[in-house]
Scaffold this motif. Structure first.
Motif, PDB file in Angstrom:
ATOM      1  N   VAL A 158       0.717  -1.049   0.070  1.00 36.79           N
ATOM      2  CA  VAL A 158       0.045  -0.071   0.144  1.00 36.79           C
ATOM      3  C   VAL A 158       1.037   1.164  -0.027  1.00 36.79           C
ATOM      4  O   VAL A 158       1.766   1.292   0.928  1.00 36.79           O
ATOM      5  CB  VAL A 158      -1.105   0.098   1.185  1.00 36.79           C
ATOM      6  CG1 VAL A 158      -1.873   1.304   1.445  1.00 36.79           C
ATOM      7  CG2 VAL A 158      -1.870  -1.430   1.344  1.00 36.79           C
ATOM      8  N   GLN A 159       0.928   2.260  -1.143  1.00 33.69           N
ATOM      9  CA  GLN A 159       1.634   3.181  -1.053  1.00 33.69           C
ATOM     10  C   GLN A 159       0.882   4.228  -0.674  1.00 33.69           C
ATOM     11  O   GLN A 159       0.027   4.676  -1.121  1.00 33.69           O
ATOM     12  CB  GLN A 159       2.078   3.354  -2.590  1.00 33.69           C
ATOM     13  CG  GLN A 159       3.150   4.533  -2.624  1.00 33.69           C
ATOM     14  CD  GLN A 159       3.807   4.514  -3.950  1.00 33.69           C
ATOM     15  OE1 GLN A 159       4.122   3.577  -4.415  1.00 33.69           O
ATOM     16  NE2 GLN A 159       4.022   5.710  -4.503  1.00 33.69           N
ATOM     17  N   PHE A 160       1.538   5.351   0.218  1.00 29.08           N
ATOM     18  CA  PHE A 160       0.775   6.792   0.724  1.00 29.08           C
ATOM     19  C   PHE A 160       1.903   7.779  -0.048  1.00 29.08           C
ATOM     20  O   PHE A 160       3.113   7.731   0.505  1.00 29.08           O
ATOM     21  CB  PHE A 160       1.069   6.589   2.070  1.00 29.08           C
ATOM     22  CG  PHE A 160       0.482   7.850   2.574  1.00 29.08           C
ATOM     23  CD1 PHE A 160      -0.940   8.107   2.467  1.00 29.08           C
ATOM     24  CD2 PHE A 160       0.891   8.713   3.691  1.00 29.08           C
ATOM     25  CE1 PHE A 160      -1.791   9.088   2.713  1.00 29.08           C
ATOM     26  CE2 PHE A 160       0.261   9.940   4.113  1.00 29.08           C
ATOM     27  CZ  PHE A 160      -1.030  10.211   3.713  1.00 29.08           C
ATOM     28  N   ARG A 219      -2.371  10.675  -1.117  1.00 30.81           N
ATOM     29  CA  ARG A 219      -3.384   9.753  -1.717  1.00 30.81           C
ATOM     30  C   ARG A 219      -2.879   8.210  -1.434  1.00 30.81           C
ATOM     31  O   ARG A 219      -1.658   8.169  -1.146  1.00 30.81           O
ATOM     32  CB  ARG A 219      -3.550   9.844  -3.221  1.00 30.81           C
ATOM     33  CG  ARG A 219      -2.405   9.419  -4.013  1.00 30.81           C
ATOM     34  CD  ARG A 219      -2.679   9.740  -5.592  1.00 30.81           C
ATOM     35  NE  ARG A 219      -1.619   9.376  -6.371  1.00 30.81           N
ATOM     36  CZ  ARG A 219      -1.465   8.959  -7.403  1.00 30.81           C
ATOM     37  NH1 ARG A 219      -2.804   9.063  -8.296  1.00 30.81           N
ATOM     38  NH2 ARG A 219      -0.406   8.860  -8.134  1.00 30.81           N
ATOM     39  N   VAL A 220      -3.880   7.576  -1.409  1.00 27.62           N
ATOM     40  CA  VAL A 220      -3.409   6.068  -0.930  1.00 27.62           C
ATOM     41  C   VAL A 220      -3.610   5.307  -2.174  1.00 27.62           C
ATOM     42  O   VAL A 220      -4.652   5.147  -2.822  1.00 27.62           O
ATOM     43  CB  VAL A 220      -4.193   5.448   0.246  1.00 27.62           C
ATOM     44  CG1 VAL A 220      -3.765   4.071   0.586  1.00 27.62           C
ATOM     45  CG2 VAL A 220      -4.054   6.395   1.463  1.00 27.62           C
ATOM     46  N   ASP A 270      -6.711   3.238  -6.861  1.00 28.79           N
ATOM     47  CA  ASP A 270      -5.971   4.434  -6.554  1.00 28.79           C
ATOM     48  C   ASP A 270      -7.130   5.449  -5.918  1.00 28.79           C
ATOM     49  O   ASP A 270      -8.125   5.607  -6.287  1.00 28.79           O
ATOM     50  CB  ASP A 270      -5.736   5.208  -7.729  1.00 28.79           C
ATOM     51  CG  ASP A 270      -4.513   4.429  -8.489  1.00 28.79           C
ATOM     52  OD1 ASP A 270      -4.065   3.459  -8.101  1.00 28.79           O
ATOM     53  OD2 ASP A 270      -4.252   4.856  -9.695  1.00 28.79           O
ATOM     54  N   GLY A 271      -6.634   5.874  -4.807  1.00 24.69           N
ATOM     55  CA  GLY A 271      -7.697   6.907  -3.885  1.00 24.69           C
ATOM     56  C   GLY A 271      -7.121   8.202  -4.629  1.00 24.69           C
ATOM     57  O   GLY A 271      -6.618   8.384  -5.246  1.00 24.69           O
ATOM     58  N   VAL A 278      -4.373  12.262   9.452  1.00 21.14           N
ATOM     59  CA  VAL A 278      -5.773  11.505   9.344  1.00 21.14           C
ATOM     60  C   VAL A 278      -5.660  10.587   8.294  1.00 21.14           C
ATOM     61  O   VAL A 278      -5.937   9.437   8.337  1.00 21.14           O
ATOM     62  CB  VAL A 278      -7.159  12.444   9.521  1.00 21.14           C
ATOM     63  CG1 VAL A 278      -8.211  11.343   8.971  1.00 21.14           C
ATOM     64  CG2 VAL A 278      -7.216  13.254  10.742  1.00 21.14           C
ATOM     65  N   HIS A 279      -5.155  11.060   7.040  1.00 20.00           N
ATOM     66  CA  HIS A 279      -5.053  10.352   5.860  1.00 20.00           C
ATOM     67  C   HIS A 279      -3.981   9.284   6.134  1.00 20.00           C
ATOM     68  O   HIS A 279      -4.084   8.154   5.483  1.00 20.00           O
ATOM     69  CB  HIS A 279      -4.833  11.204   4.700  1.00 20.00           C
ATOM     70  CG  HIS A 279      -5.228  10.483   3.308  1.00 20.00           C
ATOM     71  ND1 HIS A 279      -4.689  11.149   2.028  1.00 20.00           N
ATOM     72  CD2 HIS A 279      -6.008   9.689   2.985  1.00 20.00           C
ATOM     73  CE1 HIS A 279      -5.240  10.405   1.261  1.00 20.00           C
ATOM     74  NE2 HIS A 279      -6.118   9.351   1.577  1.00 20.00           N
ATOM     75  N   PHE A 280      -3.089   9.662   6.612  1.00 18.26           N
ATOM     76  CA  PHE A 280      -1.953   8.440   6.893  1.00 18.26           C
ATOM     77  C   PHE A 280      -2.247   7.381   8.006  1.00 18.26           C
ATOM     78  O   PHE A 280      -2.008   6.315   7.464  1.00 18.26           O
ATOM     79  CB  PHE A 280      -0.622   9.444   7.608  1.00 18.26           C
ATOM     80  CG  PHE A 280       0.469   8.362   8.234  1.00 18.26           C
ATOM     81  CD1 PHE A 280       1.083   7.806   7.263  1.00 18.26           C
ATOM     82  CD2 PHE A 280       0.739   8.169   9.728  1.00 18.26           C
ATOM     83  CE1 PHE A 280       2.237   6.966   7.667  1.00 18.26           C
ATOM     84  CE2 PHE A 280       1.704   7.789   9.907  1.00 18.26           C
ATOM     85  CZ  PHE A 280       2.435   6.837   9.015  1.00 18.26           C
TER      86      PHE A 280
END
Length: 108
Positions: A6-8, A21-22, A28-29, A41-43
């Protein structure tokens, strides 16, 4: 995107202007824009997604201001370690080097 990762991705413009984005296998988010609080929060969402999918978490941060990018990178690395990460590694690239790596499809 590689299976099992999973890439952030984070683009840091300033402390109050970031987007992230995630990306995970087969999805793809959207880019989420905001400040440091929104980033964290996204992390947390990216970390939870990686945990639930039993995948490794890869962080890609870019910033034109090296000290700000390094400070946020250090903060996120400490958070990943606190979550129980087994291995943490850091690779620093200029924006041009990162773009070239992506163009050539070289995996870090």
């Amino acid at each position: 995107m590689e299976e099992g990762i999973v890439q952030f991705e984070v683009e840091i413009r300033s402390l109050n202007e970031m987007r992230s984005r995630v990306i995970w296998p087969d999805s793809d988010g959207p880019w989420i824009e905001g400040g440091l609080e929104d980033l964290m929060v996204h992390f947390a969402y990216a970390s939870w997604t990686a945990y639930n999918l039993k995948c490794a978490l890869s962080l890609t941060l870019s910033s034109k201001e090296e000290s700000l990018g390094q400070a946020i990178s250090d903060m996120m690395t400490k958070a990943v370690t606190a979550f129980g990460a087994i291995q943490v590694a850091e690779i620093r690239l200029t924006r041009e080097a990162l773009d070239e790596m992506k163009r050539n499809r070289i995996k870090p």
